[in-house]
Design a protein around this motif. Structure first.
Motif, PDB file in Angstrom:
ATOM      1  N   PRO A  36      -0.129   9.601  -5.118  1.00 39.93           N
ATOM      2  CA  PRO A  36      -0.148  10.098  -3.809  1.00 39.93           C
ATOM      3  C   PRO A  36      -1.555  11.005  -3.743  1.00 39.93           C
ATOM      4  O   PRO A  36      -1.773  11.311  -2.549  1.00 39.93           O
ATOM      5  CB  PRO A  36       1.046  11.359  -3.936  1.00 39.93           C
ATOM      6  CG  PRO A  36       1.113  11.438  -5.173  1.00 39.93           C
ATOM      7  CD  PRO A  36       0.929  10.187  -5.921  1.00 39.93           C
ATOM      8  N   ASP A  37      -2.240  11.007  -4.681  1.00 38.08           N
ATOM      9  CA  ASP A  37      -3.262  11.926  -4.548  1.00 38.08           C
ATOM     10  C   ASP A  37      -4.725  11.302  -4.511  1.00 38.08           C
ATOM     11  O   ASP A  37      -5.798  11.715  -4.595  1.00 38.08           O
ATOM     12  CB  ASP A  37      -3.557  12.930  -5.389  1.00 38.08           C
ATOM     13  CG  ASP A  37      -2.605  14.072  -5.412  1.00 38.08           C
ATOM     14  OD1 ASP A  37      -2.180  14.274  -4.439  1.00 38.08           O
ATOM     15  OD2 ASP A  37      -2.014  14.626  -6.436  1.00 38.08           O
ATOM     16  N   ALA A  38      -4.594   9.872  -4.376  1.00 38.51           N
ATOM     17  CA  ALA A  38      -5.910   8.997  -4.476  1.00 38.51           C
ATOM     18  C   ALA A  38      -6.463   8.759  -3.123  1.00 38.51           C
ATOM     19  O   ALA A  38      -5.547   8.212  -2.134  1.00 38.51           O
ATOM     20  CB  ALA A  38      -5.153   7.662  -5.109  1.00 38.51           C
ATOM     21  N   TYR A  59       0.756  -1.137   0.158  1.00 35.48           N
ATOM     22  CA  TYR A  59       0.221  -0.161  -0.026  1.00 35.48           C
ATOM     23  C   TYR A  59       0.761   1.250  -0.214  1.00 35.48           C
ATOM     24  O   TYR A  59       0.579   2.319  -0.706  1.00 35.48           O
ATOM     25  CB  TYR A  59      -0.966  -0.030   1.178  1.00 35.48           C
ATOM     26  CG  TYR A  59      -2.118  -0.649   0.984  1.00 35.48           C
ATOM     27  CD1 TYR A  59      -3.189  -0.286  -0.139  1.00 35.48           C
ATOM     28  CD2 TYR A  59      -2.566  -1.710   1.689  1.00 35.48           C
ATOM     29  CE1 TYR A  59      -4.323  -0.826  -0.264  1.00 35.48           C
ATOM     30  CE2 TYR A  59      -4.178  -2.143   1.544  1.00 35.48           C
ATOM     31  CZ  TYR A  59      -4.810  -1.724   0.610  1.00 35.48           C
ATOM     32  OH  TYR A  59      -6.085  -2.444   0.329  1.00 35.48           O
ATOM     33  N   THR A  60       2.137   1.131   0.481  1.00 35.86           N
ATOM     34  CA  THR A  60       2.856   2.271   0.774  1.00 35.86           C
ATOM     35  C   THR A  60       3.527   2.585  -0.576  1.00 35.86           C
ATOM     36  O   THR A  60       3.734   3.741  -1.375  1.00 35.86           O
ATOM     37  CB  THR A  60       4.282   2.007   1.654  1.00 35.86           C
ATOM     38  OG1 THR A  60       3.729   1.902   3.140  1.00 35.86           O
ATOM     39  CG2 THR A  60       4.921   3.415   1.762  1.00 35.86           C
ATOM     40  N   VAL A 111      -4.638  13.743   4.669  1.00 36.05           N
ATOM     41  CA  VAL A 111      -4.451  13.850   2.979  1.00 36.05           C
ATOM     42  C   VAL A 111      -5.737  13.259   2.460  1.00 36.05           C
ATOM     43  O   VAL A 111      -6.323  14.005   1.430  1.00 36.05           O
ATOM     44  CB  VAL A 111      -3.224  12.979   2.382  1.00 36.05           C
ATOM     45  CG1 VAL A 111      -3.417  13.259   0.966  1.00 36.05           C
ATOM     46  CG2 VAL A 111      -2.141  13.721   3.031  1.00 36.05           C
ATOM     47  N   SER A 112      -6.225  12.243   2.726  1.00 33.01           N
ATOM     48  CA  SER A 112      -7.603  11.546   2.360  1.00 33.01           C
ATOM     49  C   SER A 112      -8.755  12.428   2.556  1.00 33.01           C
ATOM     50  O   SER A 112      -9.609  12.900   1.546  1.00 33.01           O
ATOM     51  CB  SER A 112      -7.795  10.167   2.811  1.00 33.01           C
ATOM     52  OG  SER A 112      -9.164   9.612   2.374  1.00 33.01           O
ATOM     53  N   ARG A 139      -4.937   6.094   0.250  1.00 33.49           N
ATOM     54  CA  ARG A 139      -4.467   7.003   1.495  1.00 33.49           C
ATOM     55  C   ARG A 139      -5.284   6.243   2.910  1.00 33.49           C
ATOM     56  O   ARG A 139      -4.655   5.756   3.877  1.00 33.49           O
ATOM     57  CB  ARG A 139      -4.645   8.338   1.668  1.00 33.49           C
ATOM     58  CG  ARG A 139      -3.605   9.168   0.497  1.00 33.49           C
ATOM     59  CD  ARG A 139      -2.306   9.295   1.301  1.00 33.49           C
ATOM     60  NE  ARG A 139      -1.416  10.131   0.357  1.00 33.49           N
ATOM     61  CZ  ARG A 139      -0.311  10.609   0.722  1.00 33.49           C
ATOM     62  NH1 ARG A 139       0.219  10.472   2.002  1.00 33.49           N
ATOM     63  NH2 ARG A 139       0.288  11.293   0.006  1.00 33.49           N
ATOM     64  N   LEU A 140      -6.319   6.054   2.770  1.00 34.80           N
ATOM     65  CA  LEU A 140      -7.333   5.673   3.782  1.00 34.80           C
ATOM     66  C   LEU A 140      -6.923   4.009   4.023  1.00 34.80           C
ATOM     67  O   LEU A 140      -6.824   3.775   5.121  1.00 34.80           O
ATOM     68  CB  LEU A 140      -9.043   5.774   3.370  1.00 34.80           C
ATOM     69  CG  LEU A 140      -9.857   4.776   4.181  1.00 34.80           C
ATOM     70  CD1 LEU A 140      -9.647   5.205   5.680  1.00 34.80           C
ATOM     71  CD2 LEU A 140     -11.352   4.690   3.679  1.00 34.80           C
TER      72      LEU A 140
END
Length: 444
Positions: free
Chosen positions: A334-336, A326-327, A365-366, A340-341
């Motif tokens: 990075p903007d998904a 996931y990382t 961020v999410s 992020r969740l």
């Protein structure tokens, strides 16, 4: 991560009768599929003079062929339409047609709807499905009774004039984006084969979008004359289409059916993808990981393969191992917000205090991208609470309560946060805003 929004009655749905519980609408959230649909739609939206970010797209988990707009700039697409489409061009054509309805304001008929008593039904549907998408990724709902389903269908029933207007707009948008209208014509011809069926057996799209031979002939004439009719859909979009269809089938069909549709002899990427998903759903995580690693060996920078690997590991009870894939997916996208969740959920599930700061950052961020998601605020409350940030945890719980329409609970948590936060700080001001909003709503 592919998630089905399960049927569950939410308080946001407007006072539906008891029989509503027999029928439901469920939504699907998936970063890859949503990205694919956005890639199809964005050029069309721009050609129509629409801001792509203002048009909300929802994926409805329904095997029937349907797509419609409701409540302004809300586009709903059934999974059945995506799975049964033969190529990307057909889906793009349907999106262009529906965009014609949006641009033409064909559903801005509030006064007419109120006269028929259907405004509440539309509001319940739109708010209910939006709430499901904004809430927990695995739980949410919009439940409609049989009567409301009829009301919705009647409200969405376009006139033949509006259908012709949407067709004309679609042709214009496709020409302006140098795309072929052949896919839209093919889709219309597929629907025309259903006209002899009894209405109950027809796909909803045909029932709400009246089809006529004149429409097909006008579209065929346009295709014959357009300089872009022979322009193929880009290979990249076609590959995305094949992957999307394989992914949907693998998650929605029984694993055995997927294995038969994509046999071992088929070594294409989409077949390996589908079999990896089917193996996971059949509780064979080892086989699933082997297939995913095979895909990653050929596509080491594909975020969605890493996402699937993380999902398989997490759902198989290995959150620590899932953090790595996931990382990588988050590093690549990075903007998904969904990625992020999912990374944050894995980090929290490890119960490792060292991962809390990263989990909090991912959740923040999410929420910066999709702020109206109660489940994510709840996760942030958990993460900050474990990290000793009592004030921030209370503020996150207040945000969650506001979105779930629980004003008393929101005011309580906001009051707790206000008491703990430095006076005048940004979060202190947010807490005060929530308290003021609750008080103002009560006065009204």
């Amino acid at each position: 991560m592919f998630k089905s929004v399960l049927a569950l009655v939410l308080t946001l749905v407007l006072c539906l009768p008891a029989r509503a519980q027999s029928q439901s609408i469920s939504l699907i959230r998936d970063t890859e599929i949503e990205t694919t649909i956005r890639a199809y739609a964005t050029p069309v939206f721009l050609a129509a003079g629409l801001d792509p970010s203002s048009v909300r797209i929802y994926l409805v988990n329904d095997r029937q062929i349907n797509a419609f707009v409701a409540g302004g700039q809300n586009l709903f697409i059934n999974t059945g339409l995506l799975v049964q489409s033969e190529n990307a061009g057909q889906v793009i054509g349907v999106i262009a047609h529906e965009t014609g309805h949006i641009a033409g304001g064909h559903l801005i008929r509030v006064q007419e709807a109120q006269k028929r008593g259907t405004a509440e039904s539309i509001l319940a549907f739109v708010l209910g499905t939006a709430a499901a998408a904004a809430g927990r990724p695995d739980v949410g709902a919009a439940v409609m009774s049989g009567g409301q389903n009829i009301a919705l269908r009647n409200y969405l029933q376009y006139s033949r004039t509006q259908e012709g207007s949407a067709d004309a707009a679609a042709m214009k948008f496709l020409d302006e984006t140098h795309q072929s209208a052949q896919g839209l014509l093919d889709f219309m011809q597929i629907l025309s084969n259903q006209e002899l069926l009894a209405p109950a057996r027809q796909d909803p799209y045909l029932r709400t979008h009246p089809l006529s031979q004149d429409r097909i002939e006008a579209l065929a004439d346009f295709v014959a004359k357009s300089p872009y009719s022979k322009v193929p859909v880009s290979p990249a979009l076609e590959r995305q289409h094949q992957r999307m269809v394989a992914k949907l089938r693998a998650f929605l069909d029984e694993p055995g059916m997927t294995m038969r549709r994509y046999p071992e002899s088929d070594q294409s990427d989409e077949a390996l993808y589908a079999r990896a998903i089917a193996a996971h759903r059949a509780a064979d995580s080892k086989k699933s990981i082997v297939l995913i690693d095979q895909l990653l060996a050929h596509h080491p920078d594909d975020p969605y393969y890493y996402e699937l690997k993380g999902q398989v590991l997490f759902e198989s009870g290995h959150p620590l191992e899932a953090v790595g894939p996931y990382t990588t997916a988050v590093r690549l996208l990075p903007d998904a917000p969904l990625l992020r969740l999912d990374l944050a959920r894995c980090q929290l599930a490890t119960n490792d205090p060292k991962m809390l700061p990263s989990a909090i950052e991912n959740l923040q961020v999410s929420l910066a991208i999709e702020p109206n998601r109660p489940f994510v605020w709840r996760q942030l409350a958990i993460a900050t609470g474990r990290n000793g940030q009592e004030a921030e945890s209370s503020l996150a719980l207040a945000e969650e309560a506001m979105l779930l329409n629980k004003p008393a609970e929101a005011k309580f948590h906001a009051g707790q946060a206000e008491h703990l936060l430095p006076t005048g700080s940004p979060n202190w001001l947010k807490a005060q805003d929530i308290i003021a909003a609750v008080d103002q709503a009560r006065e009204e």
